[in-house]
Scaffold this motif. Structure first.
Motif, PDB file in Angstrom:
ATOM      1  N   TYR A   1       0.843  -1.192   0.000  1.00  0.00           N
ATOM      2  CA  TYR A   1       0.000   0.000   0.000  1.00  0.00           C
ATOM      3  C   TYR A   1       0.876   1.239   0.000  1.00  0.00           C
ATOM      4  CZ  TYR A   1       1.269   0.233   4.905  1.00  0.00           C
ATOM      5  OH  TYR A   1       1.990   0.304   6.066  1.00  0.00           O
ATOM      6  N   THR A   2       0.277   2.367  -0.359  1.00  0.00           N
ATOM      7  CA  THR A   2       0.966   3.652  -0.317  1.00  0.00           C
ATOM      8  C   THR A   2       0.545   4.405   0.935  1.00  0.00           C
ATOM      9  OG1 THR A   2      -0.795   4.866  -1.461  1.00  0.00           O
ATOM     10  CG2 THR A   2       0.925   3.844  -2.839  1.00  0.00           C
ATOM     11  N   GLN A   3       1.293   5.453   1.278  1.00  0.00           N
ATOM     12  CA  GLN A   3       0.798   6.355   2.304  1.00  0.00           C
ATOM     13  C   GLN A   3      -0.360   7.126   1.674  1.00  0.00           C
ATOM     14  OE1 GLN A   3       4.657   8.383   2.472  1.00  0.00           O
ATOM     15  NE2 GLN A   3       3.520  10.286   2.412  1.00  0.00           N
ATOM     16  N   PRO A   4      -1.180   7.824   2.469  1.00  0.00           N
ATOM     17  CA  PRO A   4      -2.300   8.579   1.892  1.00  0.00           C
ATOM     18  C   PRO A   4      -1.810   9.585   0.850  1.00  0.00           C
ATOM     19  CG  PRO A   4      -2.563   8.402   4.256  1.00  0.00           C
ATOM     20  CD  PRO A   4      -1.189   7.884   3.930  1.00  0.00           C
ATOM     21  N   LEU A   5      -2.538   9.656  -0.261  1.00  0.00           N
ATOM     22  CA  LEU A   5      -2.195  10.532  -1.381  1.00  0.00           C
ATOM     23  C   LEU A   5      -3.411  11.367  -1.732  1.00  0.00           C
ATOM     24  CD1 LEU A   5      -0.745   7.641  -3.553  1.00  0.00           C
ATOM     25  CD2 LEU A   5       0.612   9.301  -2.272  1.00  0.00           C
ATOM     26  N   LYS A   6      -3.197  12.582  -2.204  1.00  0.00           N
ATOM     27  CA  LYS A   6      -4.308  13.400  -2.685  1.00  0.00           C
ATOM     28  C   LYS A   6      -4.430  13.215  -4.194  1.00  0.00           C
ATOM     29  CE  LYS A   6      -4.488  16.897   0.848  1.00  0.00           C
ATOM     30  NZ  LYS A   6      -4.488  18.302   1.187  1.00  0.00           N
ATOM     31  N   ASP A   7      -5.677  12.966  -4.647  1.00  0.00           N
ATOM     32  CA  ASP A   7      -5.890  12.861  -6.083  1.00  0.00           C
ATOM     33  C   ASP A   7      -6.068  14.253  -6.681  1.00  0.00           C
ATOM     34  OD1 ASP A   7      -8.531  13.653  -5.662  1.00  0.00           O
ATOM     35  OD2 ASP A   7      -9.389  11.676  -6.054  1.00  0.00           O
ATOM     36  N   LYS A   8      -6.328  14.326  -7.985  1.00  0.00           N
ATOM     37  CA  LYS A   8      -6.411  15.624  -8.665  1.00  0.00           C
ATOM     38  C   LYS A   8      -7.552  16.492  -8.144  1.00  0.00           C
ATOM     39  CE  LYS A   8      -9.020  13.584 -12.424  1.00  0.00           C
ATOM     40  NZ  LYS A   8      -9.001  13.175 -13.803  1.00  0.00           N
ATOM     41  N   ASN A   9      -8.543  15.883  -7.479  1.00  0.00           N
ATOM     42  CA  ASN A   9      -9.658  16.634  -6.907  1.00  0.00           C
ATOM     43  C   ASN A   9      -9.446  16.965  -5.432  1.00  0.00           C
ATOM     44  OD1 ASN A   9     -11.102  16.459  -9.372  1.00  0.00           O
ATOM     45  ND2 ASN A   9     -11.735  14.391  -8.820  1.00  0.00           N
ATOM     46  N   GLY A  10      -8.300  16.574  -4.877  1.00  0.00           N
ATOM     47  CA  GLY A  10      -7.995  16.851  -3.483  1.00  0.00           C
ATOM     48  C   GLY A  10      -8.478  15.790  -2.509  1.00  0.00           C
ATOM     49  N   ALA A  11      -9.130  14.732  -3.019  1.00  0.00           N
ATOM     50  CA  ALA A  11      -9.586  13.644  -2.151  1.00  0.00           C
ATOM     51  C   ALA A  11      -8.394  12.785  -1.733  1.00  0.00           C
ATOM     52  CB  ALA A  11     -10.613  12.777  -2.873  1.00  0.00           C
ATOM     53  N   VAL A  12      -8.425  12.323  -0.488  1.00  0.00           N
ATOM     54  CA  VAL A  12      -7.340  11.488   0.030  1.00  0.00           C
ATOM     55  C   VAL A  12      -7.631  10.029  -0.293  1.00  0.00           C
ATOM     56  CG1 VAL A  12      -6.099  10.757   2.092  1.00  0.00           C
ATOM     57  CG2 VAL A  12      -6.796  13.139   1.837  1.00  0.00           C
ATOM     58  N   LYS A  13      -6.662   9.374  -0.894  1.00  0.00           N
ATOM     59  CA  LYS A  13      -6.779   7.968  -1.291  1.00  0.00           C
ATOM     60  C   LYS A  13      -5.535   7.214  -0.841  1.00  0.00           C
ATOM     61  CE  LYS A  13     -10.208   8.828  -4.312  1.00  0.00           C
ATOM     62  NZ  LYS A  13     -11.485   8.255  -4.371  1.00  0.00           N
ATOM     63  N   VAL A  14      -5.690   5.914  -0.688  1.00  0.00           N
ATOM     64  CA  VAL A  14      -4.570   5.009  -0.475  1.00  0.00           C
ATOM     65  C   VAL A  14      -4.622   3.992  -1.604  1.00  0.00           C
ATOM     66  CG1 VAL A  14      -3.598   3.222   1.027  1.00  0.00           C
ATOM     67  CG2 VAL A  14      -4.526   5.313   2.023  1.00  0.00           C
ATOM     68  N   GLU A  15      -3.522   3.798  -2.284  1.00  0.00           N
ATOM     69  CA  GLU A  15      -3.466   2.787  -3.339  1.00  0.00           C
ATOM     70  C   GLU A  15      -2.997   1.475  -2.736  1.00  0.00           C
ATOM     71  OE1 GLU A  15      -1.157   4.230  -6.637  1.00  0.00           O
ATOM     72  OE2 GLU A  15      -2.545   5.899  -6.976  1.00  0.00           O
ATOM     73  N   VAL A  16      -3.668   0.382  -3.122  1.00  0.00           N
ATOM     74  CA  VAL A  16      -3.342  -0.952  -2.633  1.00  0.00           C
ATOM     75  C   VAL A  16      -2.998  -1.809  -3.846  1.00  0.00           C
ATOM     76  CG1 VAL A  16      -4.133  -2.939  -1.309  1.00  0.00           C
ATOM     77  CG2 VAL A  16      -4.957  -0.648  -0.708  1.00  0.00           C
TER      78      VAL A  16
END
Length: 100
Positions: free
Chosen positions: A26-41
């Motif tokens: 997994y990644t640490q929390p990331l912001k997408d282009k809309n500013g939403a926080v996501k974690v990639e798994v």
């Protein structure tokens, strides 16, 4: 702790290795282009020809890509994702705090 990273990609942290050599990172929390926080798994399974690989995002369970997994393997991966989402998100938040 081992950190896994591929050239040009985000840092991947190990979450678990399941029977049959399925590796989940997994990644640490990331912001997408809309500013939403996501974690990639990321799900990775060694094969004779390289790797089967799939990547999802949490908390929305979106599939970014799936390359090489059969329908039954995909169903298994999605079940693992749903059953472990809270733990993966907590681990990602911990990485964010540690790296801040």
């Amino acid at each position: 702790m081992i950190l896994l990273m591929r050239k040009g990609e985000r840092m991947l942290y190990p979450y678990a290795e399941f029977p049959g050599r399925l590796i989940v990172t997994y990644t640490q929390p990331l912001k997408d282009k809309n500013g939403a926080v996501k974690v990639e798994v990321n799900f990775e399974l060694p094969t004779d020809d390289g790797f089967s690989e799939a990547r999802y995002t949490l908390p929305d369970y979106s599939c970014l890509y799936n390359d090489g997994f059969t329908p039954s393997e995909t169903k298994r991966n999605e079940k693992i994702l749903h059953n472990n989402a809270k733990l993966i998100l907590a681990a990602a938040r911990e990485k964010e705090e540690t790296n801040a």
